[in-house]
Write an enzyme that holds these catalytic residues in place. Sequence first.
Site, PDB file in Angstrom:
ATOM      1  CB  CYS A  82      54.028  29.999  18.215  1.00  0.00           C
ATOM      2  SG  CYS A  82      54.954  31.227  17.265  1.00  0.00           S
ATOM      3  CG  HIS A 168      50.645  33.285  19.945  1.00  0.00           C
ATOM      4  ND1 HIS A 168      51.271  32.556  20.929  1.00  0.00           N
ATOM      5  CD2 HIS A 168      51.627  33.726  19.114  1.00  0.00           C
ATOM      6  CE1 HIS A 168      52.579  32.564  20.727  1.00  0.00           C
ATOM      7  NE2 HIS A 168      52.826  33.268  19.627  1.00  0.00           N
ATOM      8  CD  GLU A 170      48.684  31.687  23.256  1.00  0.00           C
ATOM      9  OE1 GLU A 170      49.918  31.811  23.362  1.00  0.00           O
ATOM     10  OE2 GLU A 170      48.137  31.103  22.292  1.00  0.00           O
ATOM     11  CB  SER A 221      47.986  42.571  54.323  1.00  0.00           C
ATOM     12  OG  SER A 221      47.294  42.102  53.169  1.00  0.00           O
ATOM     13  N   GLY A 222      44.688  42.496  55.089  1.00  0.00           N
ATOM     14  CA  GLY A 222      43.461  43.174  54.672  1.00  0.00           C
ATOM     15  C   GLY A 222      43.288  43.128  53.164  1.00  0.00           C
ATOM     16  N   GLY A 223      44.333  42.659  52.447  1.00  0.00           N
ATOM     17  CA  GLY A 223      44.263  42.536  50.992  1.00  0.00           C
ATOM     18  C   GLY A 223      43.550  41.260  50.560  1.00  0.00           C
ATOM     19  CB  VAL A 224      42.477  40.166  47.150  1.00  0.00           C
ATOM     20  CG1 VAL A 224      41.635  39.035  46.564  1.00  0.00           C
ATOM     21  CG2 VAL A 224      41.871  41.505  46.790  1.00  0.00           C
ATOM     22  CG  ASP A 225      46.536  37.808  46.724  1.00  0.00           C
ATOM     23  OD1 ASP A 225      45.470  37.774  46.082  1.00  0.00           O
ATOM     24  OD2 ASP A 225      47.579  38.321  46.287  1.00  0.00           O
ATOM     25  CB  SER A 226      46.703  37.860  53.330  1.00  0.00           C
ATOM     26  OG  SER A 226      46.055  39.100  53.512  1.00  0.00           O
TER      27      SER A 226
END
Length: 509
Positions: A82, A168, A170, A221-226
């Site tokens: 584009c 586009h 993508e 924290s118990g979350g995915v990332d940490s």
Amino acid sequence: MKNDMILVLDFGSQYTQLIARRVRELNIYSEVHPFSMKLADIKALNPKGIILSGSPSSIYEKDAPIPDKGIFELKIPVLGICYGMQVISHFFGGKVAGSKHREYGFAELHVKKNPLLAGLKAKEQVWMSHGDKMTAMPKNFEAAAFTSGSKYAVISHKKENIFAVQFHPEVVHTKNGKKIISNFAKICKAKRDWTAESYINTTIAEIRKEVGNKKVVCGVSGGVDSTVAAILINKAIGKQLVNVFVNNGLLRLNEEKRVMAMYKKLGLNVRYADAEEGFLKRLAGVAEPERKRKIIGNYFIEVFEKNIKKLGTFGYLAQGTLYPDLIESVSVKGPSVTIKSHHNVGGLPEKMNMKLVEPLKFLFKDEVREIGRKLGIPEEVLMRQPFPGPGLAVRLLGDITKDKLEILKRADDIIVEEIKKAGLYYTIWQTFGVLLPVKTVGVMGDKRTYENVLAIRAVHSRDGMTAEWVKLPYELLGTISSRVINEVKGINRVVYDISNKPPATIEWE
């Protein structure tokens, strides 16, 4: 061993991240950098190819973003998408002008023979989003495809591996867009060696080299990332890593017990900091949402810092920062790159004189989950619905008390339990309850009640930027409502939030 990579230069398109994701889906590493990246820095990365993103700008505008012309002298393949096509046109003598008819949405692409379009049908569905068009072909280029509104929908250089597309590839609306990007990767001769295993092995080696014999502290924290970040660092340096889990009293029902049990099972060394009383004391009588957030953020730092001091001296702070956090912070309006602070524990690095370790900072969420699977993290952790940093404080409207929190925790637990029973938990972005500062009259066992209202919120989203309310089955809503009113003392009415984002937000505060 360094992976082959394809560099994406960002000119401000809303789809830039998608380009990198599509390349990575081919198991080829890709990084996004601002269009203003210096040629020396590009050479240092040694990319196998370069993709120029779209942009809200037009090439003929006064301050149009323009990259270093030297990218075309590196003798590596270049693909312009584009606005990227306008950039190529600008450097090679083509002409671009504003079009009277903006082309937006689906278009039929008529395909000619070209290596970029190998394997495509004679007619393909593509997604257009532009108000400009090329009026004169750049020198030494030829048309490889057209649409009814775009004479030069795909162009390619006659001798060099330089290509440009008006649409586009993508986005999912371009039916065979992934094939086009795959063809470009093939032209780049990029090895498909970007896998979860290769990332884990490379990252472990890098962490060991960077950290040496110093200690690392990580807030989990118990979350995915940490959790994924902590497990990855633990694999690299073992006992040199100490994790801190702060219970702010604003978590879901019994969540602190579940999280600690999970970390124990995963073999992580986690220090438990029970700060519930301190948080509730500071939040007493505070109803304004932003004040709540600031109090929680500031006190978190205080508690975290106090616990660290007890544990010794640390050279590094680990965080679960993800790649979109970094990409979104890149300014394309000027030559400088501005990175916002996306720290999970804002302000700590500067205050505490520690360096950062961010093992996930070049990953997207789905890639983090895949790495988590390879590291043996349970699916229930990896596929957990997002939970706000301030916790239930932004789902309990008005001032916060322990009694109100208990009511919300029990109601929310019923919602999550029933959503899981219905097999919907992993297909919905977020499902939760909101306790409103509103009381209504009800009748229970011939007696008049005057109790709280609970709102149920369930939304579908891909990234949290936009969201649609979920049309939960009436039977399920009836079950949740009946259970909440019968089992949670303090609620006598349940309502359902049917607002999209925008104009509403996902959370109520």
